[in-house]
Design an enzyme around this catalytic site. Structure first.
Site, short mmCIF file in Angstrom:
data_model
loop_
_atom_site.label_atom_id
_atom_site.label_comp_id
_atom_site.label_asym_id
_atom_site.label_seq_id
_atom_site.Cartn_x
_atom_site.Cartn_y
_atom_site.Cartn_z
N GLU A 30 0.85 -1.20 0.00
CA GLU A 30 0.00 0.00 0.00
C GLU A 30 0.88 1.24 0.00
O GLU A 30 1.81 1.36 0.80
CB GLU A 30 -0.91 -0.01 1.23
CG GLU A 30 -1.64 1.30 1.52
CD GLU A 30 -2.49 1.80 0.37
OE1 GLU A 30 -2.44 3.02 0.11
OE2 GLU A 30 -3.18 0.99 -0.28
N ARG A 104 -17.46 4.10 5.52
CA ARG A 104 -16.44 3.33 4.80
C ARG A 104 -15.24 3.02 5.70
O ARG A 104 -14.66 1.93 5.64
CB ARG A 104 -15.99 4.11 3.56
CG ARG A 104 -14.96 3.40 2.71
CD ARG A 104 -14.60 4.24 1.50
NE ARG A 104 -15.70 4.28 0.55
CZ ARG A 104 -15.84 3.43 -0.47
NH1 ARG A 104 -14.95 2.49 -0.66
NH2 ARG A 104 -16.86 3.55 -1.29
N TYR A 209 -28.66 8.42 4.30
CA TYR A 209 -28.91 7.27 5.17
C TYR A 209 -27.99 7.36 6.38
O TYR A 209 -26.98 8.06 6.38
CB TYR A 209 -28.69 5.94 4.43
CG TYR A 209 -27.37 5.78 3.71
CD1 TYR A 209 -26.24 5.31 4.38
CD2 TYR A 209 -27.25 6.07 2.35
CE1 TYR A 209 -25.03 5.14 3.71
CE2 TYR A 209 -26.04 5.90 1.68
CZ TYR A 209 -24.95 5.44 2.37
OH TYR A 209 -23.75 5.27 1.71
N ASP A 292 -12.23 -2.03 -8.31
CA ASP A 292 -12.34 -0.88 -9.20
C ASP A 292 -11.31 -0.89 -10.32
O ASP A 292 -11.56 -0.33 -11.39
CB ASP A 292 -12.20 0.42 -8.41
CG ASP A 292 -13.49 0.83 -7.70
OD1 ASP A 292 -14.52 0.17 -7.91
OD2 ASP A 292 -13.45 1.81 -6.93
#
Length: 398
Positions: A30, A104, A209, A292
């Site tokens: 990462e 998230r 939401y 993605d």
């Protein structure tokens, strides 16, 4: 076997855990120096939460989530309800897994906490991938060459690995952008808001939401920018801020509850929504794309993260019991099982955006009538036909 996963987002973390469950060692690369709280709300339908249960993470994730009892679709100008579908306990009973609303960062943290610390290489930038018949290698910016039996590129919508594999191919601006914000519950407690609301209007829609156990209201206001503002709106960034009051001008004339939420949000973040052109394949030899990097989609059916999580589950399943020599065939199986489904979901999400943004008049009235008629006959959303599918129980040719 040994695997390298490039990218520690939701897809990369889920892939790491699925490969670990299959018995393989993983090095997770990462580029960020640390895991942080990024993004805002995310919806996980039962097709994704079922996978989290298999990874022994559902309880940890659900403890941070909100569980909506229903979703309400409404008209933009007066908030009249077009239709509603049940979620909550009824959906969990029907599909065998819950529908969750999350921050998230809470999902990311739960996934990251399950990865052995020694497997993670933060602050490590991948600058190249190469391979031969026996191994695959990732070259880092420091000149190090990491070697493994396979490489999984989960490096997001701006995937460099995708270009290394398949040539020049840029993300595509969807001609839509969004404002986003998180509001404390007490800041909107006086407003009559559905738990999960989707408001439809000309060239725009508005979604809200609860996340983080109902402590925060996640707000996403999607709009089609004017031609002269398109270049600025196309900026893809989690941290770019809109001009003060910009969202109120874009949603001028909408129902007062929508405008109240947008006003109380203050200065909002703004980001351009991008996609990727579908690929005919996601893998070459010992290297495969995931999430993605393979199939970035507009978020109008709330399936982007779910599809990445399902990719990860199938990847681990395809590689369970595989030998180093069998990696290319195993990755072929992974792609055969996932590519058509993810590509169809991309297309469905794009169509949903067009349907949400119809202009006032006959087309919008016909859409509303069609939605109301469907809801009168069905308890669950049209896309719920996919929620009951267990991605690891499906039968696929080898």
């Amino acid at each position: 076997m040994r695997a390298i996963v490039v990218g520690a987002g939701i897809g990369g973390l889920a892939a790491t855990l699925s490969l670990r469950r299959a018995g393989h060692e993983v090095t997770l690369v990462e580029q960020a120096p640390r895991f942080g709280e990024v993004g805002a709300g995310i919806q996980l339908a039962p097709n994704a939460t079922r996978v989290l249960r298999r990874l022994d993470l559902l309880d940890a994730v659900a403890a941070q989530a909100a569980r909506p009892s229903h979703v309400s679709f409404r008209t933009w100008s007066d908030g009249a309800e077009i239709c509603r579908y049940v979620l909550g306990r009824e959906a969990e009973d029907a599909f065998g897994a819950p529908y969750l609303l999350l921050h998230r960062a809470d999902l990311h943290q739960a996934l990251a906490a399950a990865v052995p610390p020694g497997w993670v290489r933060l602050n490590t930038v991948a600058v190249g991938i190469d391979q031969d018949d026996e191994s695959a290698r990732v070259t880092t910016a420091s000149g190090e060459r990491l070697r493994a039996d396979l490489v999984v590129a989960a490096d997001g919508i701006r995937s460099a690995a995708r270009q290394w594999l398949f040539g020049a191919d840029e993300a595509v601006f969807s001609k839509t952008a969004a404002y986003r914000a998180l509001l404390p519950a007490d800041q909107v407690a006086d407003l009559d808001l559905p738990e999960l609301g989707v408001w439809l209007g000309p060239d725009r829609h508005f979604v809200h939401y609860w996340v983080r156990r109902g402590e925060l209201l996640n707000v996403v206001a999607v709009f089609t920018p004017e031609a002269e503002a398109e270049a600025e709106a196309a900026t893809e960034s989690w941290t770019a801020r809109a001009e003060p009051g910009e969202q109120l001008r874009e949603f001028d004339g909408w129902d007062s509850r929508v405008l109240d939420v947008l006003e109380r949000a203050g200065q909002m973040f703004r980001y351009g929504i991008h996609t990727r052109v579908p690929l005919a394949r996601w893998n070459i030899g010992r290297v495969a794309l995931l999430g993605d990097s393979a199939h970035a989609m507009v978020p109008f059916q709330a399936q982007g993260a779910a599809q990445a999580i399902m990719d990860a589950a199938v990847l681990g399943d395809a590689l369970a019991g595989a030998t180093p020599a069998g990696v290319p065939d195993a990755l072929d199986r992974y792609v055969r099982r996932r590519l058509a489904v993810a590509t169809a979901t991309q297309a469905d999400s794009a169509r949903a955006g067009g349907d949400f943004h119809l202009p006032d008049g006959p087309e919008a009235r016909a859409r509303n009538a069609r939605m109301a008629a469907y809801a009168a006959e069905h308890r669950f959303l049209p896309q719920a036909t996919a929620w009951g599918v267990d991605v690891l129980d499906e039968q696929w040719p080898c």
